[in-house]
Design an enzyme around this catalytic site. Sequence first.
Site, PDB file in Angstrom:
ATOM      1  N   CYS A 162       0.795  -1.231   0.000  1.00 30.02           N
ATOM      2  CA  CYS A 162       0.000   0.000   0.000  1.00 30.02           C
ATOM      3  C   CYS A 162       0.827   1.280   0.000  1.00 30.02           C
ATOM      4  CB  CYS A 162      -0.947   0.001   1.195  1.00 30.02           C
ATOM      5  SG  CYS A 162      -2.196  -1.307   1.138  1.00 30.02           S
ATOM      6  N   ILE A 163       1.669   1.449   1.001  1.00 30.66           N
ATOM      7  CA  ILE A 163       2.313   2.737   1.223  1.00 30.66           C
ATOM      8  C   ILE A 163       3.200   3.181   0.051  1.00 30.66           C
ATOM      9  CG2 ILE A 163       3.805   4.057   2.767  1.00 30.66           C
ATOM     10  CD1 ILE A 163       1.096   3.371   3.934  1.00 30.66           C
TER      11      ILE A 163
END
Length: 434
Positions: free
Chosen positions: A269-270
């Site tokens: 995600c990040i």
Amino acid sequence: MTLLDQLHSKEARLAIVGLGYVGIPAAVAFAEAGFYVTGFDISQDRVNRLNKGDCYIEDITSERLHALVASGHFKATFDFSQLAEQNVIIIAVPTPLSRTREPDLGAIRSATREIAQNLQAGQLIILESTTYPGTTDEVVKTILEETGLQAGQDFYLGFSPERIDPGSKWAFRDVPKVVGGYTPACLEAGIALYSQVLDKVVPVSSNRVAEMTKLFENIYRVVNVALVNEMTLLCDRMDINFWEVLDAAATKPYGFMKFTPGPGVGGHCIPVDPFYLTWKAREFDFNTRFIDLAGEINLQMPYFVRELVIRALNQKSKSLKASKVLILGVAYKKDVGDMRESPAIKVIELLGKNEAKIAYNDPYVPHFETEHGHTILQSVELTDEVLASSDCVVILTDHSDYDYANIVRRANLIVDTRNATAKVTEGREKIVLI
């Protein structure tokens, strides 16, 4: 019997397409709630392991999976023709970036084409893969409607962003689920589905809102991580211990949320999600300068780690070239074996370019390929001898399994990028903090 009736009675047959860190927890949650779930994956090895009750992700034990396989509530297959037998199909496939850091929807398109070949009237199709706003309505819907069936009339279509956090204390049921739908009827079907396994469902007005919600959640995190990483770089110049600053600031009971610095950002995600939005924003002649800056700062951190290792070795009158560097932890976060976008890969590559002799230990990652797949590294046993024979030990992942007091006792020099040694009182002169 309508689809809503089938969902409420748990007679609906569920398909999960993509059996990774998102798909398996979702499949297990629905199966344990009483649904009959079929998991679909292109990997024959994954399918075979799952059908034996052998789970390859940390969040679901093999014992838990085996019970569901034995009861008949879960099975896996790579025969996508069985999608025609399902009432609900959840897409949970990877959405990586291309080499030019643009969205790669290859897996979503491929999965949707398989569904289209087997699409039946009355089915509910839900996309959970993280992506840019518009993907569900512009990409998935378009492919499915090539069959002649229409979303909102002949089949239901929605988006519900996954909120799986590998290794987290949060149970699947406890994390509120955002749900969007192409039409009000699609939204109603999505709410009925997730209400069977989650304590709280949060409906939103459209798929685009749900897609943007997921991106915003993770961009919020990446911007704040970038802020603390930039503060770390500044405090290094000013000879200030940022970890002390961070702990002091965190005592404020309002207006402050503690994020921690590190060797870079990892996970699916990040490091990935912001680029999905920045790419889509260009379509609207909009430059996401704040998000781009956060990405630039976080990408600097592996280079800063290399600089710290060089500095630390120089203080011992050694150069990085030919020095023995032992990396502790290569997974992107503690207590999991997830290597997706792990900053350790870049750190190892940079140290290797300086001709350091690199070894690593990770109790969760027995082996992995370097950045371009040129070399496969094997985890070494973490013995006192290995620690003592290393010129520098670099802590990249703060796994709970590590005995940090013993690591500090045996090592000659430590670069700690996670403040994992904070509670070790003896031998602190050996430790360099990020």
